[in-house]
Design a protein around this motif. Structure first.
Motif, PDB file in Angstrom:
ATOM      1  N   LEU A 159     -49.708  -3.698 -43.129  1.00  0.00           N
ATOM      2  CA  LEU A 159     -49.421  -5.066 -42.714  1.00  0.00           C
ATOM      3  C   LEU A 159     -49.774  -5.211 -41.232  1.00  0.00           C
ATOM      4  O   LEU A 159     -49.559  -4.287 -40.436  1.00  0.00           O
ATOM      5  N   LEU A 160     -50.307  -6.364 -40.861  1.00  0.00           N
ATOM      6  CA  LEU A 160     -50.761  -6.547 -39.482  1.00  0.00           C
ATOM      7  C   LEU A 160     -49.632  -6.382 -38.470  1.00  0.00           C
ATOM      8  O   LEU A 160     -49.864  -5.958 -37.332  1.00  0.00           O
ATOM      9  N   ASN A 161     -48.395  -6.704 -38.862  1.00  0.00           N
ATOM     10  CA  ASN A 161     -47.299  -6.552 -37.903  1.00  0.00           C
ATOM     11  C   ASN A 161     -46.931  -5.090 -37.653  1.00  0.00           C
ATOM     12  O   ASN A 161     -46.094  -4.791 -36.792  1.00  0.00           O
ATOM     13  N   ALA A 162     -47.561  -4.163 -38.400  1.00  0.00           N
ATOM     14  CA  ALA A 162     -47.332  -2.737 -38.177  1.00  0.00           C
ATOM     15  C   ALA A 162     -48.217  -2.184 -37.062  1.00  0.00           C
ATOM     16  O   ALA A 162     -48.003  -1.070 -36.595  1.00  0.00           O
ATOM     17  N   PHE A 163     -49.208  -2.956 -36.637  1.00  0.00           N
ATOM     18  CA  PHE A 163     -50.123  -2.499 -35.585  1.00  0.00           C
ATOM     19  C   PHE A 163     -49.444  -2.600 -34.213  1.00  0.00           C
ATOM     20  O   PHE A 163     -48.593  -3.470 -34.006  1.00  0.00           O
ATOM     21  N   PRO A 164     -49.822  -1.756 -33.277  1.00  0.00           N
ATOM     22  CA  PRO A 164     -49.203  -1.793 -31.934  1.00  0.00           C
ATOM     23  C   PRO A 164     -49.820  -2.878 -31.042  1.00  0.00           C
ATOM     24  O   PRO A 164     -50.427  -2.596 -30.007  1.00  0.00           O
ATOM     25  N   TRP A 165     -49.666  -4.133 -31.441  1.00  0.00           N
ATOM     26  CA  TRP A 165     -50.264  -5.236 -30.692  1.00  0.00           C
ATOM     27  C   TRP A 165     -49.699  -5.335 -29.282  1.00  0.00           C
ATOM     28  O   TRP A 165     -50.442  -5.648 -28.325  1.00  0.00           O
ATOM     29  N   ASP A 166     -48.399  -5.068 -29.133  1.00  0.00           N
ATOM     30  CA  ASP A 166     -47.793  -5.136 -27.806  1.00  0.00           C
ATOM     31  C   ASP A 166     -48.433  -4.117 -26.866  1.00  0.00           C
ATOM     32  O   ASP A 166     -48.675  -4.404 -25.690  1.00  0.00           O
ATOM     33  N   SER A 167     -48.693  -2.924 -27.405  1.00  0.00           N
ATOM     34  CA  SER A 167     -49.333  -1.888 -26.589  1.00  0.00           C
ATOM     35  C   SER A 167     -50.751  -2.302 -26.220  1.00  0.00           C
ATOM     36  O   SER A 167     -51.216  -2.050 -25.103  1.00  0.00           O
ATOM     37  N   LEU A 168     -51.442  -2.949 -27.178  1.00  0.00           N
ATOM     38  CA  LEU A 168     -52.790  -3.446 -26.876  1.00  0.00           C
ATOM     39  C   LEU A 168     -52.724  -4.520 -25.787  1.00  0.00           C
ATOM     40  O   LEU A 168     -53.554  -4.531 -24.862  1.00  0.00           O
ATOM     41  N   ASP A 169     -51.739  -5.406 -25.895  1.00  0.00           N
ATOM     42  CA  ASP A 169     -51.599  -6.461 -24.887  1.00  0.00           C
ATOM     43  C   ASP A 169     -51.394  -5.855 -23.497  1.00  0.00           C
ATOM     44  O   ASP A 169     -51.946  -6.346 -22.503  1.00  0.00           O
ATOM     45  N   ARG A 170     -50.593  -4.786 -23.423  1.00  0.00           N
ATOM     46  CA  ARG A 170     -50.362  -4.151 -22.124  1.00  0.00           C
ATOM     47  C   ARG A 170     -51.654  -3.574 -21.564  1.00  0.00           C
ATOM     48  O   ARG A 170     -51.923  -3.653 -20.364  1.00  0.00           O
ATOM     49  N   GLU A 171     -52.461  -2.970 -22.467  1.00  0.00           N
ATOM     50  CA  GLU A 171     -53.752  -2.442 -22.024  1.00  0.00           C
ATOM     51  C   GLU A 171     -54.663  -3.568 -21.528  1.00  0.00           C
ATOM     52  O   GLU A 171     -55.360  -3.436 -20.527  1.00  0.00           O
ATOM     53  N   ILE A 172     -54.650  -4.683 -22.264  1.00  0.00           N
ATOM     54  CA  ILE A 172     -55.494  -5.820 -21.904  1.00  0.00           C
ATOM     55  C   ILE A 172     -55.101  -6.386 -20.536  1.00  0.00           C
ATOM     56  O   ILE A 172     -55.961  -6.770 -19.735  1.00  0.00           O
ATOM     57  N   MET A 173     -53.786  -6.417 -20.271  1.00  0.00           N
ATOM     58  CA  MET A 173     -53.303  -7.001 -19.019  1.00  0.00           C
ATOM     59  C   MET A 173     -53.750  -6.204 -17.794  1.00  0.00           C
ATOM     60  O   MET A 173     -53.752  -6.715 -16.676  1.00  0.00           O
ATOM     61  N   THR A 174     -54.096  -4.938 -17.979  1.00  0.00           N
ATOM     62  CA  THR A 174     -54.442  -4.081 -16.843  1.00  0.00           C
ATOM     63  C   THR A 174     -55.945  -3.997 -16.601  1.00  0.00           C
ATOM     64  O   THR A 174     -56.384  -3.214 -15.767  1.00  0.00           O
ATOM     65  N   THR A 175     -56.728  -4.770 -17.343  1.00  0.00           N
ATOM     66  CA  THR A 175     -58.177  -4.682 -17.205  1.00  0.00           C
ATOM     67  C   THR A 175     -58.813  -6.056 -17.383  1.00  0.00           C
ATOM     68  O   THR A 175     -58.189  -6.968 -17.928  1.00  0.00           O
ATOM     69  N   THR A 176     -60.030  -6.175 -16.929  1.00  0.00           N
ATOM     70  CA  THR A 176     -60.779  -7.418 -17.151  1.00  0.00           C
ATOM     71  C   THR A 176     -62.016  -7.161 -18.000  1.00  0.00           C
ATOM     72  O   THR A 176     -62.902  -8.002 -18.099  1.00  0.00           O
ATOM     73  N   THR A 177     -62.049  -5.970 -18.630  1.00  0.00           N
ATOM     74  CA  THR A 177     -63.185  -5.632 -19.485  1.00  0.00           C
ATOM     75  C   THR A 177     -62.763  -5.656 -20.947  1.00  0.00           C
ATOM     76  O   THR A 177     -61.565  -5.669 -21.271  1.00  0.00           O
ATOM     77  N   SER A 178     -63.754  -5.622 -21.830  1.00  0.00           N
ATOM     78  CA  SER A 178     -63.495  -5.643 -23.274  1.00  0.00           C
ATOM     79  C   SER A 178     -63.578  -4.245 -23.881  1.00  0.00           C
ATOM     80  O   SER A 178     -63.679  -4.099 -25.096  1.00  0.00           O
ATOM     81  N   ASP A 179     -63.511  -3.220 -23.032  1.00  0.00           N
ATOM     82  CA  ASP A 179     -63.753  -1.848 -23.509  1.00  0.00           C
ATOM     83  C   ASP A 179     -62.836  -1.448 -24.659  1.00  0.00           C
ATOM     84  O   ASP A 179     -63.291  -0.931 -25.676  1.00  0.00           O
ATOM     85  N   ILE A 180     -61.528  -1.682 -24.523  1.00  0.00           N
ATOM     86  CA  ILE A 180     -60.608  -1.207 -25.563  1.00  0.00           C
ATOM     87  C   ILE A 180     -60.797  -2.002 -26.859  1.00  0.00           C
ATOM     88  O   ILE A 180     -60.695  -1.443 -27.949  1.00  0.00           O
TER      89      ILE A 180
END
Length: 335
Positions: free
Chosen positions: A36-57
């Motif tokens: 289920l999509l809610n099982a993915f670590p979206w919050d962790s991804l959001d934290r990674e996104i907040m620390t960068t301006t690239t699309s690498d991850i």
């Protein structure tokens, strides 16, 4: 690639924070198992996104999921990939970065494609090997629930990975093999003499044979003899059981319908009472307890047949993603 869930560090706020590699790995494991999509670590991804301006991850996640060779060969359902890519695009659009063309191209491809009845779920073993199983998109299809993988089969597979010594040099019979996950995992991880998959539904047996062929043919870790038996619990003959001669019997999610419990218990009694085997086989059954009354009925039928059971309290490492909140119980049955 190790499929076990890695230990995560704690942030200053006391919350568990995954590392970048853990986030990517978690996305891959959950994607291929169609969690289920809610099982993915979206919050962790959001934290990674907040620390960068690239699309690498985002690009790395895409490469490890929809663009991965496993997905190209054995893809999850189209509907699932559409939902996943839509959510990934939503997260990417939070970035102050250039649009990621390959992300939109991937979504465009699945939006234009036509859904099929069969999809693939892929489970990554601790060795890094992948077990890709064809299963039906619908939970109930062609009059059976045996064309999908159920949670107790995942639990039993995890238990088997931690108890390979119990299968060493043994002939193992699996009752109600379904599409074959548990047996394939056991064959890939244990030094067996023989493994007998069994079921009674013709469509399930055909799918089972296909999955076994895809997952075990030319597999270096599988030196055991493997076969598939059509086994009708109500009508199985002593001759068939004599021919099977199993040392160990396992089953997952076979206790779900009150109408089949009596037949299952009669078969277990025949297997354990010594008339068809010189020695009593070891019997292990894992069940998701969806209806406590049905499960209690099974235990009472065992008692009435003179069969005892003990609940297995072993803790198992979390290898596969599934709903851990489900009540799963595993018992060993003996005379």
């Amino acid at each position: 690639m190790n499929c076990t869930h890695p230990m995560t560090g704690k942030g200053a706020d006391g919350m568990s924070h995954k590392t970048r590699n853990e986030v990517i790995h978690s996305f891959q494991v959950n994607f291929f198992a169609m969690s289920l999509l809610n099982a993915f670590p979206w919050d962790s991804l959001d934290r990674e996104i907040m620390t960068t301006t690239t699309s690498d991850i985002i690009m790395e996640i895409l490469q490890m999921t929809c663009l991965h060779p496993i997905c190209l060969k054995n893809p999850p359902s189209l509907k699932y990939r559409r939902r996943f890519l839509t959510e990934l695009i939503k997260r990417h659009e939070m970035l102050a970065a250039e649009p990621l063309d390959v992300l939109y191209e991937a979504l465009g491809e699945v939006m234009c494609a036509q859904e099929e009845d069969v999809c693939y779920k892929t489970y990554l073993l601790p060795t890094g090997d992948a077990v890709s199983l064809a299963e039906n998109v619908a939970v109930i299809s062609q009059g059976t629930t045996g064309l999908v993988t159920w949670e107790a089969a995942l639990y039993l597979s995890e238990w088997a990975l931690e108890n390979t010594h119990l299968f060493k040099n043994k002939t193992v019979l699996e009752l109600g093999s379904g599409i074959g996950l548990t047996g394939i995992v056991v064959c890939r991880s244990s030094s067996l003499t023989k493994y007998i998959f069994s079921d009674c539904h013709q469509t399930v047996l055909q799918r089972l044979k296909e999955n076994i062929s895809n997952c075990l043919t030319n597999c270096d870790s599988n030196s055991a003899s493997v076969c598939v038996e059509e086994l009708d619990w109500e009508n199985v003959s002593d001759e068939q059981l004599q021919r099977i001669q199993a040392d160990t019997i396992i089953a997952a999610d076979v206790v779900y319908d009150p109408d089949i419990i009596a037949g299952l218990v009669r078969l277990l009694s025949r297997l354990l009472n010594g008339k068809v085997h010189e020695e009593h086989p070891d019997v292990y059954i894992a069940s998701t307890v969806r209806n406590p009354q049905t499960y209690d009925c099974f235990k009472k039928e065992l008692e009435m047949a003179g069969l005892r059971h003990v609940v297995m309290k072993d803790s198992v490492a979390h290898v596969f993603p599934y709903n851990r909140a489900s009540s799963i119980e595993m018992i060993k049955i003996y005379v």
